[in-house]
Enzyme design. Structure first.
Site, PDB file in Angstrom:
ATOM      1  N   HIS A 172      -0.652   0.003  -9.827  1.00 21.35           N
ATOM      2  CA  HIS A 172      -1.351  -1.021  -9.056  1.00 21.35           C
ATOM      3  C   HIS A 172      -1.679  -2.237  -9.938  1.00 21.35           C
ATOM      4  O   HIS A 172      -2.826  -2.666 -10.062  1.00 21.35           O
ATOM      5  CB  HIS A 172      -2.630  -0.459  -8.429  1.00 21.35           C
ATOM      6  CG  HIS A 172      -2.911  -1.030  -7.067  1.00 21.35           C
ATOM      7  ND1 HIS A 172      -3.325  -0.271  -6.003  1.00 21.35           N
ATOM      8  CD2 HIS A 172      -2.823  -2.291  -6.594  1.00 21.35           C
ATOM      9  CE1 HIS A 172      -3.491  -1.037  -4.941  1.00 21.35           C
ATOM     10  NE2 HIS A 172      -3.191  -2.271  -5.280  1.00 21.35           N
ATOM     11  N   ARG A 188       0.848  -1.178   0.000  1.00 22.30           N
ATOM     12  CA  ARG A 188       0.000   0.000   0.000  1.00 22.30           C
ATOM     13  C   ARG A 188       0.892   1.239   0.000  1.00 22.30           C
ATOM     14  O   ARG A 188       1.923   1.280   0.669  1.00 22.30           O
ATOM     15  CB  ARG A 188      -0.944   0.025   1.203  1.00 22.30           C
ATOM     16  CG  ARG A 188      -2.104  -0.958   1.120  1.00 22.30           C
ATOM     17  CD  ARG A 188      -3.091  -0.530   0.022  1.00 22.30           C
ATOM     18  NE  ARG A 188      -4.262  -1.375  -0.057  1.00 22.30           N
ATOM     19  CZ  ARG A 188      -4.377  -2.446  -0.824  1.00 22.30           C
ATOM     20  NH1 ARG A 188      -3.334  -2.829  -1.563  1.00 22.30           N
ATOM     21  NH2 ARG A 188      -5.490  -3.144  -0.871  1.00 22.30           N
ATOM     22  N   GLU A 246      -4.013   7.395  -5.862  1.00 25.82           N
ATOM     23  CA  GLU A 246      -3.923   6.649  -7.113  1.00 25.82           C
ATOM     24  C   GLU A 246      -5.006   7.101  -8.086  1.00 25.82           C
ATOM     25  O   GLU A 246      -6.184   7.118  -7.727  1.00 25.82           O
ATOM     26  CB  GLU A 246      -4.019   5.146  -6.828  1.00 25.82           C
ATOM     27  CG  GLU A 246      -2.828   4.636  -6.008  1.00 25.82           C
ATOM     28  CD  GLU A 246      -2.846   3.135  -5.808  1.00 25.82           C
ATOM     29  OE1 GLU A 246      -3.857   2.480  -6.155  1.00 25.82           O
ATOM     30  OE2 GLU A 246      -1.846   2.609  -5.305  1.00 25.82           O
TER      31      GLU A 246
END
Length: 331
Positions: free
Chosen positions: A305, A257, A286
């Site tokens: 991601h 994370r 993000e």
């Protein structure tokens, strides 16, 4: 996929003739669950849900159906207290993945709404990516490739790299993903240490030296892997002080994370040359802003991601969480 044509009637499950128990023709006996899929998931998982429930697909307007939604399957979309309060029939939230920092868990608990995750389903894919990033940092094939494309086959930098067995490796977080990374590192002959106060000794890998603290891992780690959840205790766990505890010329890989690492501190450690490189698949925001200083620090590899973005992982994760949500709803 075709959107909802009539806002008053969400997408319904198809059923054979005669209708199955729980189909719309039998709603007087057993109300059919309505499940909101907030983001794209594997088609096999969508079909599992469609076969036993009504579904609202990603991109379709769920607002007219808030009073009927009984389940949610979510990836990264925020499920906050305000949204939960607008869903009076909600009984279960299924997280397509492991991290639940986008979900207001106290708000769910206050109404006794179940929360399920797909823990472990994407571990192999995330571990593959973590090792890919570690090898890129250690050998820099991207720098050589970019130079070749520019017509300068020998980059104006020292391209001497490292074998993973040369770099003492450390893993913070020895859950399913951390252990998958450890298995891969063992195949490279790497020396590995790790920290995770929650993992019982019986499950601790023989190939990993157990350390008593984060600091004990950092002090002799040249290639650090992060595989921790984001919690109040782990937020900005890797600040400038801790980054400077790592040996000069170390590397960091974050496939966990974004908030675990202080991004400004990481940029500073790279700019100072204390860290030789870092790779992150995650950011505090993000997608990150293009002017984020970290993105312009030397030897930073940034991804969007992608850790679980493989065909196998998406199918495993989607079908696992679909099964858990349907089971919770009793269908």
């Amino acid at each position: 996929m075709v959107g909802i044509q009539n806002p008053a009637a969400p997408r319904r499950a198809t059923s054979p003739d005669p209708p199955r128990a729980g189909s719309l023709e039998r709603t007087t006996m057993t109300p059919t669950p309505l499940i909101w899929i907030t983001e794209q998931i594997h088609p096999d998982a969508v079909e599992m849900l469609r076969a036993r429930a009504e579904i609202i697909l990603p991109g379709e307007d769920a607002t007219p159906h808030h009073d009927r939604i009984t389940g949610i399957v979510v990836r990264a979309a925020p499920i906050d207290a305000d949204l939960i309060a607008r869903l009076p029939a909600l009984r279960v939230v299924g997280k397509h993945g492991v991290g639940t920092d986008n979900i207001d868990q106290p708000a769910l608990s206050a109404r006794d709404i179940a929360l399920h995750t797909a823990a472990g389903a994407n571990a192999e894919s995330v571990a593959d990516l973590a090792l890919t990033l570690a090898l890129m940092l250690a050998r820099a094939p991207d720098i050589a490739s970019d130079a070749l494309k520019r017509g300068t086959p020998r980059p104006n930098v020292d391209m001497t790299g490292y074998e993973l067995s040369e770099l003492p490796c450390g893993i913070l977080g020895m859950g399913v993903i951390g252990r998958a990374v450890a298995r891969r590192l063992a195949g490279f002959g790497a020396q590995v240490s790790g920290y995770d106060p929650m993992l019982p000794d019986a499950e601790w890998p023989d190939s990993v030296a157990r350390r008593a603290s984060v600091d004990a891992v950092l002090e002799d780690t040249r290639m650090l892997f992060l595989h921790l959840p984001l919690t109040p205790d782990t937020r900005h766990m890797l600040d400038l002080t801790r980054l400077r505890q790592m040996p000069q010329g170390s590397f960091l890989v974050n496939c966990a994370r974004g908030g675990i690492v202080d991004e400004a501190a990481l940029a500073q450690a790279l700019n100072e040359g204390h860290l030789a490189g870092a790779a992150t698949d995650v950011f505090e925001r993000e997608p990150p802003a293009p002017d984020l200083p970290l993105l312009h620090a030397p030897r930073i590899i940034g991804l969007t991601h992608l850790g679980a973005q493989t065909h196998a992982a998406l199918r495993r994760t989607g079908t696992l969480i679909a099964t858990k949500v349907l089971t919770e709803l009793g269908v």
